[in-house]
Enzyme design. Structure first.
Site, PDB file in Angstrom:
ATOM      1  N   ARG A 287     -15.737  21.737  52.093  1.00  0.00           N
ATOM      2  CA  ARG A 287     -16.811  22.295  52.912  1.00  0.00           C
ATOM      3  C   ARG A 287     -16.240  22.915  54.183  1.00  0.00           C
ATOM      4  O   ARG A 287     -16.681  23.977  54.620  1.00  0.00           O
ATOM      5  CB  ARG A 287     -17.834  21.208  53.263  1.00  0.00           C
ATOM      6  CG  ARG A 287     -18.621  20.713  52.064  1.00  0.00           C
ATOM      7  CD  ARG A 287     -19.646  19.684  52.473  1.00  0.00           C
ATOM      8  NE  ARG A 287     -20.720  20.259  53.269  1.00  0.00           N
ATOM      9  CZ  ARG A 287     -21.572  19.559  53.999  1.00  0.00           C
ATOM     10  NH1 ARG A 287     -21.469  18.232  54.044  1.00  0.00           N
ATOM     11  NH2 ARG A 287     -22.516  20.152  54.677  1.00  0.00           N
TER      12      ARG A 287
ATOM     13  N   CYS B 104     -20.109  17.446  62.315  1.00  0.00           N
ATOM     14  CA  CYS B 104     -20.100  17.352  60.847  1.00  0.00           C
ATOM     15  C   CYS B 104     -21.154  18.316  60.333  1.00  0.00           C
ATOM     16  O   CYS B 104     -21.307  19.406  60.879  1.00  0.00           O
ATOM     17  CB  CYS B 104     -20.357  15.908  60.406  1.00  0.00           C
ATOM     18  SG  CYS B 104     -21.875  15.192  61.077  1.00  0.00           S
TER      19      CYS B 104
END
Length: 283
Positions: free
Chosen positions: A183, A240
């Site tokens: 990611r 995050c």
């Protein structure tokens, strides 16, 4: 106050009137799963702490990330509803990955509640030790305590942009992404509408704070990892996808004896709401 508590120690404290136990199990894939698991069995006296209903604020499409911080008044009301006051000893657990528990721990610290521990190994460790669970839901006497937020440092997207070096090439301090490498590099994105990372960030997936048994690495090992990541800059910013797993890295730094890390609560899911914000891909 230790940051982790083992199941055998928690089992001896359950009758302590100052103790508040929170069950923070939650699945991002199924928002109802955590409460369902709680209803099927939880540690005696534990109250359910829902990531989206209790540990997050309201989402404003196009403005906030997926799990914004709860508003100050809402969070104070939640703490009082759980019977928490300034003398409470709080223990929080999840299914064993410690990500949801770390979010709750960070929010406790944010409100100035210093006596908060995470159950090491979570519900998996509790059940592995054959400690009892119950389906009973305890009555709670609402507290009358006043709390304030802001006891843990945070930054906003505006703050990050002000600190960003010319041409969007990163920040003047370390920015660390807690998501998986795939990611971070923008190779895949399962949660958000745009792949990539904030320019200048480095990647330290939160799962790397744990050993193969799902327990936190030793303080010395964590100190070695984070010292290597941040160098001499002990003002790192963690983010995050939505501000949840970044708390895991902050907790791990605290375990390592490295305090002072900052959270970007909005994280990637907030950053990409503004198309003017720079995006990087690859390493």
């Amino acid at each position: 106050m230790p940051l982790l508590i083992e199941p055998e120690m928690l089992a001896t404290l359950l009758k302590d009137e100052r103790l508040v136990v929170l069950d923070a199990r939650f699945s991002l894939a199924d928002a109802k799963q955590g409460r369902g698991m709680y209803n099927q069995g939880h540690i005696a006296g534990a109250l359910y702490a829902d990531l989206e209903e209790d540990l997050s604020g309201s989402i404003v499409p196009g403005v906030t990330g997926r799990h914004p911080l709860p508003g100050q008044k809402d969070w104070q009301a939640t703490l009082r509803r759980w019977g928490i006051d300034k003398d409470s000893q709080v223990v929080v657990y999840d299914d064993g990955g410690h990500a949801m528990a770390a979010r709750a721990w960070w929010l406790m610290r944010w409100a100035g509640i210093s006596q908060c521990m995470i159950l090491h190994g979570g519900m998996k460790a509790w059940q592995a030790g054959r400690y009892p669970v119950t389906t009973d839901i305890s009555d709670v006497v609402e507290s009358q305590s006043d709390f304030s937020t802001g006891h843990m440092p945070t930054v906003s997207a505006v703050d990050l942009l002000k600190e960003m070096k010319p041409e969007g090439k990163g920040l003047s301090r370390k920015l660390i992404d807690a998501r998986a490498y795939e990611r971070f590099r923008g190779e895949e994105e399962t949660m958000d509408s745009l792949a990539g990372h904030i320019p200048g960030a480095v990647c330290h997936p939160f799962a790397e704070n744990l050993d193969e048994d799902g327990r936190f690495l030793s303080a010395d090992h964590l100190r070695e990892i984070f010292t290597s990541l941040v160098g001499e800059d002990f003002r790192p910013v963690f983010y995050c996808g939505s501000g949840v797993t970044a708390c895991h890295n902050i907790f791990a730094m605290e375990l390592a004896g490295l305090s002072g890390a900052t959270l970007y609560p909005g994280s990637w899911s907030e950053w990409i709401t503004d198309p003017r914000h720079p995006v990087a891909r690859g390493q």
